[in-house]
Design a protein around this motif. Structure first.
Motif, PDB file in Angstrom:
ATOM      1  N   GLN A  24      17.282  -5.877   1.360  1.00 33.03           N
ATOM      2  CA  GLN A  24      17.098  -4.921   0.272  1.00 33.03           C
ATOM      3  C   GLN A  24      15.747  -4.229   0.453  1.00 33.03           C
ATOM      4  O   GLN A  24      14.756  -4.850   0.837  1.00 33.03           O
ATOM      5  CB  GLN A  24      17.139  -5.614  -1.087  1.00 33.03           C
ATOM      6  N   THR A  25      15.725  -2.941   0.159  1.00 33.72           N
ATOM      7  CA  THR A  25      14.485  -2.181   0.257  1.00 33.72           C
ATOM      8  C   THR A  25      13.613  -2.477  -0.955  1.00 33.72           C
ATOM      9  O   THR A  25      14.063  -2.376  -2.090  1.00 33.72           O
ATOM     10  CB  THR A  25      14.776  -0.675   0.337  1.00 33.72           C
ATOM     11  N   VAL A  26      12.389  -2.871  -0.677  1.00 34.35           N
ATOM     12  CA  VAL A  26      11.410  -3.172  -1.722  1.00 34.35           C
ATOM     13  C   VAL A  26      10.286  -2.151  -1.616  1.00 34.35           C
ATOM     14  O   VAL A  26       9.886  -1.771  -0.514  1.00 34.35           O
ATOM     15  CB  VAL A  26      10.850  -4.605  -1.549  1.00 34.35           C
ATOM     16  N   ILE A  27       9.781  -1.712  -2.760  1.00 29.35           N
ATOM     17  CA  ILE A  27       8.693  -0.734  -2.784  1.00 29.35           C
ATOM     18  C   ILE A  27       7.409  -1.436  -3.198  1.00 29.35           C
ATOM     19  O   ILE A  27       7.354  -2.080  -4.246  1.00 29.35           O
ATOM     20  CB  ILE A  27       9.006   0.433  -3.750  1.00 29.35           C
ATOM     21  N   ARG A  28       6.403  -1.316  -2.354  1.00 27.52           N
ATOM     22  CA  ARG A  28       5.088  -1.884  -2.665  1.00 27.52           C
ATOM     23  C   ARG A  28       4.425  -1.039  -3.759  1.00 27.52           C
ATOM     24  O   ARG A  28       4.518   0.185  -3.733  1.00 27.52           O
ATOM     25  CB  ARG A  28       4.182  -1.842  -1.435  1.00 27.52           C
ATOM     26  N   PRO A  29       3.680  -1.673  -4.662  1.00 23.94           N
ATOM     27  CA  PRO A  29       2.971  -0.879  -5.673  1.00 23.94           C
ATOM     28  C   PRO A  29       1.733  -0.184  -5.116  1.00 23.94           C
ATOM     29  O   PRO A  29       1.304   0.835  -5.628  1.00 23.94           O
ATOM     30  CB  PRO A  29       2.590  -1.910  -6.737  1.00 23.94           C
ATOM     31  N   ILE A  87      -9.185   2.879   1.607  1.00 25.25           N
ATOM     32  CA  ILE A  87      -8.773   3.650   0.437  1.00 25.25           C
ATOM     33  C   ILE A  87      -7.566   2.943  -0.178  1.00 25.25           C
ATOM     34  O   ILE A  87      -6.579   2.665   0.508  1.00 25.25           O
ATOM     35  CB  ILE A  87      -8.421   5.102   0.812  1.00 25.25           C
ATOM     36  N   TYR A  88      -7.661   2.642  -1.462  1.00 23.05           N
ATOM     37  CA  TYR A  88      -6.588   1.999  -2.218  1.00 23.05           C
ATOM     38  C   TYR A  88      -5.662   3.106  -2.714  1.00 23.05           C
ATOM     39  O   TYR A  88      -6.096   3.992  -3.445  1.00 23.05           O
ATOM     40  CB  TYR A  88      -7.230   1.233  -3.377  1.00 23.05           C
ATOM     41  N   VAL A  89      -4.417   3.074  -2.283  1.00 20.18           N
ATOM     42  CA  VAL A  89      -3.449   4.084  -2.714  1.00 20.18           C
ATOM     43  C   VAL A  89      -2.410   3.385  -3.573  1.00 20.18           C
ATOM     44  O   VAL A  89      -1.686   2.499  -3.108  1.00 20.18           O
ATOM     45  CB  VAL A  89      -2.779   4.789  -1.511  1.00 20.18           C
ATOM     46  N   TYR A  90      -2.355   3.771  -4.836  1.00 18.27           N
ATOM     47  CA  TYR A  90      -1.430   3.166  -5.798  1.00 18.27           C
ATOM     48  C   TYR A  90      -0.283   4.128  -6.077  1.00 18.27           C
ATOM     49  O   TYR A  90      -0.497   5.321  -6.283  1.00 18.27           O
ATOM     50  CB  TYR A  90      -2.157   2.830  -7.106  1.00 18.27           C
ATOM     51  N   ARG A  91       0.930   3.604  -6.082  1.00 26.07           N
ATOM     52  CA  ARG A  91       2.131   4.415  -6.297  1.00 26.07           C
ATOM     53  C   ARG A  91       2.586   4.292  -7.746  1.00 26.07           C
ATOM     54  O   ARG A  91       2.969   3.219  -8.201  1.00 26.07           O
ATOM     55  CB  ARG A  91       3.256   3.938  -5.376  1.00 26.07           C
ATOM     56  N   SER A 115      -5.989  -6.320  -6.182  1.00 30.34           N
ATOM     57  CA  SER A 115      -5.172  -7.365  -6.782  1.00 30.34           C
ATOM     58  C   SER A 115      -4.159  -6.693  -7.694  1.00 30.34           C
ATOM     59  O   SER A 115      -4.395  -6.515  -8.883  1.00 30.34           O
ATOM     60  CB  SER A 115      -6.047  -8.351  -7.552  1.00 30.34           C
ATOM     61  N   GLY A 116      -3.053  -6.269  -7.096  1.00 28.64           N
ATOM     62  CA  GLY A 116      -2.021  -5.591  -7.884  1.00 28.64           C
ATOM     63  C   GLY A 116      -2.493  -4.240  -8.371  1.00 28.64           C
ATOM     64  O   GLY A 116      -2.891  -3.389  -7.592  1.00 28.64           O
ATOM     65  N   ASP A 117      -2.484  -4.077  -9.701  1.00 25.99           N
ATOM     66  CA  ASP A 117      -2.814  -2.777 -10.273  1.00 25.99           C
ATOM     67  C   ASP A 117      -4.290  -2.637 -10.649  1.00 25.99           C
ATOM     68  O   ASP A 117      -4.652  -1.781 -11.441  1.00 25.99           O
ATOM     69  CB  ASP A 117      -1.928  -2.482 -11.478  1.00 25.99           C
ATOM     70  N   HIS A 118      -5.135  -3.498 -10.094  1.00 30.49           N
ATOM     71  CA  HIS A 118      -6.564  -3.339 -10.347  1.00 30.49           C
ATOM     72  C   HIS A 118      -7.377  -3.750  -9.126  1.00 30.49           C
ATOM     73  O   HIS A 118      -6.876  -4.407  -8.219  1.00 30.49           O
ATOM     74  CB  HIS A 118      -7.001  -4.104 -11.599  1.00 30.49           C
ATOM     75  N   GLY A 166     -18.394  -8.996 -10.267  1.00 27.55           N
ATOM     76  CA  GLY A 166     -17.300  -9.110 -11.233  1.00 27.55           C
ATOM     77  C   GLY A 166     -16.802  -7.826 -11.862  1.00 27.55           C
ATOM     78  O   GLY A 166     -15.964  -7.878 -12.748  1.00 27.55           O
ATOM     79  N   SER A 167     -17.278  -6.678 -11.443  1.00 31.33           N
ATOM     80  CA  SER A 167     -16.758  -5.429 -12.013  1.00 31.33           C
ATOM     81  C   SER A 167     -15.276  -5.303 -11.685  1.00 31.33           C
ATOM     82  O   SER A 167     -14.812  -5.766 -10.651  1.00 31.33           O
ATOM     83  CB  SER A 167     -17.493  -4.219 -11.435  1.00 31.33           C
ATOM     84  N   GLU A 168     -14.539  -4.668 -12.589  1.00 32.62           N
ATOM     85  CA  GLU A 168     -13.119  -4.410 -12.366  1.00 32.62           C
ATOM     86  C   GLU A 168     -12.796  -2.966 -12.701  1.00 32.62           C
ATOM     87  O   GLU A 168     -13.405  -2.368 -13.588  1.00 32.62           O
ATOM     88  CB  GLU A 168     -12.250  -5.358 -13.199  1.00 32.62           C
ATOM     89  N   PHE A 169     -11.806  -2.443 -11.970  1.00 28.72           N
ATOM     90  CA  PHE A 169     -11.377  -1.055 -12.123  1.00 28.72           C
ATOM     91  C   PHE A 169      -9.859  -1.041 -12.171  1.00 28.72           C
ATOM     92  O   PHE A 169      -9.199  -1.813 -11.474  1.00 28.72           O
ATOM     93  CB  PHE A 169     -11.856  -0.220 -10.925  1.00 28.72           C
ATOM     94  N   ASN A 170      -9.276  -0.131 -12.956  1.00 32.95           N
ATOM     95  CA  ASN A 170      -7.820  -0.037 -13.001  1.00 32.95           C
ATOM     96  C   ASN A 170      -7.309   0.815 -11.840  1.00 32.95           C
ATOM     97  O   ASN A 170      -8.085   1.285 -11.015  1.00 32.95           O
ATOM     98  CB  ASN A 170      -7.330   0.481 -14.362  1.00 32.95           C
TER      99      ASN A 170
END
Length: 148
Positions: free
Chosen positions: A56-61, A74-78, A101-104, A111-115
């Motif tokens: 099955q075709t899976v789409i990476r986030p 470069i982080y490319v988010y779909r 880490s997933g969507d962030h 410890g800074s975090e970004f969406n």
């Protein structure tokens, strides 16, 4: 059941329940794609977001695009078939390389975090990440490195 046994079982259940989501999130391996440098930026095939799993075709986030000429990936988010964000993986606090880490994105140094749109969600960083315009055409994702 005595009190000691009850507390031990309850605490182990709570700890296990908190760890399982972290382990499952990290089971998905990060996919690195080598981008091709062009006059105005870097290009990567849209197909880098897909793979086969049990026929099955899976789409990476998201994917991490790298090239020897880039200091940081470069982080490319779909978000959808035609909507992507491209973020420079350099923390705006003190310049450390971020971890996806997933969507962030997370800074291992302080410890800074970004969406997934580059907005600060937790300090000490105060500035959002550098982002790049993205266009999709002819099965290619084009990241314009000239602008931010």
């Amino acid at each position: 059941m005595n009190r000691r046994k009850f507390i031990r079982q309850t605490c182990l259940g709570c700890l296990g329940g908190g760890i399982v989501p972290l382990v499952l999130t990290n089971c998905q391996s990060t996919h690195y794609a080598t981008g091709t440098i062009e006059a105005n930026g870097i290009v990567v095939p849209v197909s880098e977001f897909t793979y086969l799993k049990k026929e099955q075709t899976v789409i990476r986030p998201y994917i991490l695009v790298q090239n020897d000429t880039l200091e940081f990936p470069i982080y490319v988010y779909r978000f959808s078939e035609n909507e992507y964000s491209a973020l420079w993986m350099k923390c705006t606090h003190q310049g450390s390389e971020l971890q996806a880490s997933g969507d962030h994105l997370h800074c291992p140094s302080h410890g800074s975090e970004f969406n997934n749109k580059g907005t600060v969600s937790q300090g000490p960083a105060e500035k959002n990440l550098k982002s790049f315009p993205v266009t999709v055409s002819d099965g290619k994702i084009k990241i314009d490195l000239r602008q931010s």
